[in-house]
Design a protein around this motif. Structure first.
Motif: not given
Length: 330
Positions: A38, A285, A289, A298, A300-301, A306
């Protein structure tokens, strides 16, 4: 110009990937598979002769050319000594290849599976492997790549998260006070360890970056290579509870010390480094973003759940930081 390069990276298409590879003299057969990466865009590319290679398209602005070349030179240094790492291919005298919009490195495609961290044999062999790497690591320093420390892996990602409104309002105080205390505890771990040596490390040596075959392991993805204590390349091989980790540590260091001395004071740093990795991961992350690939990978982030789970993990880590370090019986 910067915006153009960012857009080119974000909108990198299969056709552009294949056309970019063919510009360097390779004939592609149309096979293309996006790999699990990523930070950069990485693809397995099929060639007309039936072989395949791995192409890494570097994220703009993350590393300077000098830093990338320093990574390449390190892996080439290891490969020249027949240490099983996957170094970039040399194409017409260059390992860092460029188009108008991208910086690219090509690698021979190597297969393999993850190591068995419950196998003493695998752990000892991993130790030998890392011992050979670190013996070379100690012969030089990185001039253009960073050092793993509490600022870059702790305070900076923490401040980014807090200043950019990622934490839900009802959790801000808990996150702020908890991370502040954790970073103080990390500093105490470093004080107990004393002045440990910083060496060139892989930097992100988790099991997914080890490809195991019948002939043993080889290591990939030195993209996070940096100056760090030697134990940074060892602690992620230690899984399970404290008893399991102690057994695994003994196996890893039994192999490691065949090739390289180990400073036992660095055992004070294992949980400190784990803490920094937890804080840094969520900061990473958050910083990425705005990249659509991260929202897909991701999902769920950046949800209430979270951040609640993250704070719980950090609280659990706070308790571990107060325990005595692992003991090496070697």
């Amino acid at each position: 110009m910067i915006k153009l390069l960012d857009n080119a990276f974000a909108n990198l298409s299969p056709d552009e990937v294949l056309n970019s590879i063919e510009r360097f003299g390779f004939q592609c057969d149309g096979r293309l598979l996006a790999l699990n990466s990523y930070e950069n865009r990485v693809y397995r590319v099929g060639l007309a002769d039936g072989q395949s290679l791995v192409a890494k398209f570097y994220r703009p602005h993350r590393w300077t050319d000098d830093a990338i070349l320093e990574e390449h030179q390190f892996t080439e240094e290891l490969a020249d000594l027949e240490i099983p790492v996957v170094a970039p291919m040399n194409v017409d005298g260059q390992t860092l290849l460029k188009t108008e919009a991208h910086r690219i490195a090509l690698f021979i495609n190597r297969g393999g599976r993850a190591p068995d961290l419950e196998s003493d044999e695998h752990l000892e062999q991993l130790g030998r492997f890392m011992g050979r790497i670190h013996r070379v690591s100690q012969s030089g320093v990185f001039a253009f790549r960073p050092t793993l420390d509490s600022n870059s892996f702790g305070y900076e990602p923490r401040e980014f998260i807090l200043q950019n409104g990622f934490i839900p309002a009802d959790l801000v105080d808990a996150y702020t006070s908890l991370t502040e205390q954790l970073l103080k505890e990390v500093a105490l771990c470093y004080e107990r360890a004393g002045e440990v040596r910083m060496i060139r490390t892989h930097g992100d040596c988790h099991p997914s970056n080890i490809l195991w075959t019948d002939d043993g392991p080889h290591i990939v993805d030195f993209d996070d290579a940096r100056m760090a204590p030697a134990v940074q390349d060892l602690w992620m091989f230690l899984a399970g509870d404290r008893a399991d980790q102690t057994v695994a540590l003994d196996a890893v260091l039994a192999g490691y010390t065949e090739f390289c001395d180990f400073d036992a004071r660095e055992l004070h740093l294992i949980e400190a480094l784990r803490t920094l990795r937890l804080i840094h991961y969520f900061g990473w992350l958050a910083k990425r973003w705005d990249d659509p690939a991260f929202k897909l990978a991701f999902p769920w982030f950046n949800t209430q759940r979270c951040w609640e789970d993250h704070i719980l993990s950090l609280r659990e880590q706070a308790a571990v930081l107060h325990e005595e370090p692992l003991v090496w019986y070697g």
